[in-house]
Design a protein around this motif. Structure first.
Motif, PDB file in Angstrom:
ATOM      1  N   LEU A 117       5.623  -6.030 -12.015  1.00 13.12           N
ATOM      2  CA  LEU A 117       6.055  -5.924 -10.624  1.00 13.12           C
ATOM      3  C   LEU A 117       7.293  -5.055 -10.576  1.00 13.12           C
ATOM      4  O   LEU A 117       8.204  -5.209 -11.381  1.00 13.12           O
ATOM      5  CB  LEU A 117       6.380  -7.305 -10.052  1.00 13.12           C
ATOM      6  CG  LEU A 117       5.260  -8.336 -10.066  1.00 13.12           C
ATOM      7  CD1 LEU A 117       5.764  -9.660  -9.506  1.00 13.12           C
ATOM      8  CD2 LEU A 117       4.053  -7.852  -9.282  1.00 13.12           C
ATOM      9  N   ASP A 118       7.328  -4.122  -9.641  1.00  7.96           N
ATOM     10  CA  ASP A 118       8.489  -3.260  -9.434  1.00  7.96           C
ATOM     11  C   ASP A 118       9.207  -3.756  -8.190  1.00  7.96           C
ATOM     12  O   ASP A 118       8.682  -3.641  -7.082  1.00  7.96           O
ATOM     13  CB  ASP A 118       8.036  -1.811  -9.270  1.00  7.96           C
ATOM     14  CG  ASP A 118       9.194  -0.845  -9.096  1.00  7.96           C
ATOM     15  OD1 ASP A 118      10.340  -1.212  -9.404  1.00  7.96           O
ATOM     16  OD2 ASP A 118       8.943   0.288  -8.644  1.00  7.96           O
ATOM     17  N   ASP A 119      10.375  -4.351  -8.389  1.00  8.82           N
ATOM     18  CA  ASP A 119      11.122  -4.962  -7.282  1.00  8.82           C
ATOM     19  C   ASP A 119      10.249  -5.913  -6.465  1.00  8.82           C
ATOM     20  O   ASP A 119      10.268  -5.910  -5.240  1.00  8.82           O
ATOM     21  CB  ASP A 119      11.736  -3.888  -6.381  1.00  8.82           C
ATOM     22  CG  ASP A 119      12.942  -3.222  -7.025  1.00  8.82           C
ATOM     23  OD1 ASP A 119      13.645  -3.889  -7.813  1.00  8.82           O
ATOM     24  OD2 ASP A 119      13.174  -2.036  -6.739  1.00  8.82           O
ATOM     25  N   GLY A 120       9.452  -6.720  -7.154  1.00  4.97           N
ATOM     26  CA  GLY A 120       8.638  -7.742  -6.497  1.00  4.97           C
ATOM     27  C   GLY A 120       7.296  -7.276  -5.986  1.00  4.97           C
ATOM     28  O   GLY A 120       6.497  -8.080  -5.519  1.00  4.97           O
ATOM     29  N   GLU A 121       7.021  -6.001  -6.063  1.00  2.00           N
ATOM     30  CA  GLU A 121       5.744  -5.460  -5.585  1.00  2.00           C
ATOM     31  C   GLU A 121       4.888  -5.029  -6.779  1.00  2.00           C
ATOM     32  O   GLU A 121       5.409  -4.537  -7.774  1.00  2.00           O
ATOM     33  CB  GLU A 121       5.978  -4.244  -4.681  1.00  2.00           C
ATOM     34  CG  GLU A 121       6.800  -4.543  -3.440  1.00  2.00           C
ATOM     35  CD  GLU A 121       6.080  -5.453  -2.465  1.00  2.00           C
ATOM     36  OE1 GLU A 121       4.849  -5.338  -2.334  1.00  2.00           O
ATOM     37  OE2 GLU A 121       6.759  -6.296  -1.844  1.00  2.00           O
ATOM     38  N   LEU A 122       3.563  -5.201  -6.638  1.00  2.00           N
ATOM     39  CA  LEU A 122       2.665  -4.736  -7.695  1.00  2.00           C
ATOM     40  C   LEU A 122       2.892  -3.247  -7.934  1.00  2.00           C
ATOM     41  O   LEU A 122       2.971  -2.472  -6.987  1.00  2.00           O
ATOM     42  CB  LEU A 122       1.204  -4.959  -7.318  1.00  2.00           C
ATOM     43  CG  LEU A 122       0.621  -6.337  -7.555  1.00  2.00           C
ATOM     44  CD1 LEU A 122      -0.800  -6.401  -7.003  1.00  2.00           C
ATOM     45  CD2 LEU A 122       0.636  -6.707  -9.020  1.00  2.00           C
ATOM     46  N   LEU A 123       3.019  -2.870  -9.201  1.00  2.00           N
ATOM     47  CA  LEU A 123       3.220  -1.468  -9.554  1.00  2.00           C
ATOM     48  C   LEU A 123       1.965  -0.661  -9.237  1.00  2.00           C
ATOM     49  O   LEU A 123       2.027   0.493  -8.862  1.00  2.00           O
ATOM     50  CB  LEU A 123       3.571  -1.372 -11.038  1.00  2.00           C
ATOM     51  CG  LEU A 123       4.041  -0.039 -11.548  1.00  2.00           C
ATOM     52  CD1 LEU A 123       5.321   0.383 -10.840  1.00  2.00           C
ATOM     53  CD2 LEU A 123       4.289  -0.108 -13.046  1.00  2.00           C
ATOM     54  N   ASP A 124       0.813  -1.305  -9.381  1.00  2.17           N
ATOM     55  CA  ASP A 124      -0.466  -0.667  -9.116  1.00  2.17           C
ATOM     56  C   ASP A 124      -1.218  -1.558  -8.138  1.00  2.17           C
ATOM     57  O   ASP A 124      -1.111  -2.771  -8.189  1.00  2.17           O
ATOM     58  CB  ASP A 124      -1.251  -0.520 -10.428  1.00  2.17           C
ATOM     59  CG  ASP A 124      -2.465   0.353 -10.289  1.00  2.17           C
ATOM     60  OD1 ASP A 124      -3.345   0.008  -9.476  1.00  2.17           O
ATOM     61  OD2 ASP A 124      -2.543   1.380 -10.972  1.00  2.17           O
ATOM     62  N   ASP A 125      -1.985  -0.965  -7.247  1.00  3.76           N
ATOM     63  CA  ASP A 125      -2.695  -1.748  -6.238  1.00  3.76           C
ATOM     64  C   ASP A 125      -3.863  -2.549  -6.791  1.00  3.76           C
ATOM     65  O   ASP A 125      -4.387  -3.409  -6.103  1.00  3.76           O
ATOM     66  CB  ASP A 125      -3.210  -0.831  -5.121  1.00  3.76           C
ATOM     67  CG  ASP A 125      -2.081  -0.288  -4.268  1.00  3.76           C
ATOM     68  OD1 ASP A 125      -1.020  -0.944  -4.203  1.00  3.76           O
ATOM     69  OD2 ASP A 125      -2.262   0.781  -3.670  1.00  3.76           O
ATOM     70  N   ASP A 126      -4.291  -2.266  -8.012  1.00  2.44           N
ATOM     71  CA  ASP A 126      -5.458  -2.958  -8.557  1.00  2.44           C
ATOM     72  C   ASP A 126      -5.111  -3.663  -9.865  1.00  2.44           C
ATOM     73  O   ASP A 126      -5.198  -3.067 -10.945  1.00  2.44           O
ATOM     74  CB  ASP A 126      -6.590  -1.958  -8.782  1.00  2.44           C
ATOM     75  CG  ASP A 126      -7.905  -2.642  -9.106  1.00  2.44           C
ATOM     76  OD1 ASP A 126      -7.924  -3.883  -9.244  1.00  2.44           O
ATOM     77  OD2 ASP A 126      -8.915  -1.936  -9.250  1.00  2.44           O
TER      78      ASP A 126
END
Length: 169
Positions: A117-126
């Protein structure tokens, strides 16, 4: 000379910290590495890795993957604990200059427990790509409460069949 702290800097600090906690000198660590098949990790290279040089402006030298694994084995600790400090789980950890995750999240990613996770968001959508690279039958399920909240289910580390005990059926 200020510079950003990267993973090799963290490894340098952690090697020194763990070595000192184990009561080992740099020479003893180098001897242990040699005994484990990594004779290129000498006292001088331990000093350079740890950043113990004549000049305070010279940063620790980068650590190779081979060295990381040998140092972890010699220090009897998981490689992930040399890469990412085990304390302050919510603190940010720079994987690259552009990607930062929590220490907890980065350790989980390194262990194969979940995608980065990059700052809490998935780094890749899949995330299926991430899980698709885990060997079949080898996965980690973290401990959790059952859906009714009545029982704690402990963590499960599934491994290859050759390491599993066969039941007497």
């Amino acid at each position: 000379m200020d510079r950003d702290t990267g993973p090799s800097d963290v490894v340098a600090a952690r090697v020194r910290e763990v070595r000192i906690r184990r009561g080992m000198t740099a020479a003893q660590l180098a001897e242990r590495c040699a005994a484990l098949g990594a004779p290129k990790i000498t006292v001088q290279s331990v000093s350079k890795i740890e950043g113990q040089r004549e000049s305070a402006t010279r940063p620790p030298r980068q650590v190779t993957v081979d060295e990381l694994l040998a140092l972890a084995a010699a220090l009897n600790c998981p490689p992930v604990s040399l890469l990412v400090p085990p304390d302050d789980s919510d603190e940010p950890y720079a994987v690259t200059a552009a990607v930062t995750g929590s220490r907890f999240g980065v350790r989980a990613w390194i262990r194969g427990a979940g995608p980065l996770l990059d700052d809490g968001e998935l780094l890749d959508d899949d995330p299926r790509e991430y899980y698709g690279e885990l060997p079949r039958g080898e996965y980690f399920t973290p401990g959790h409460m059952t859906s009714d909240g009545e029982a704690w289910v402990g963590p499960v580390q599934q491994g290859p069949r050759s390491l599993r005990k066969e039941s007497d059926s």
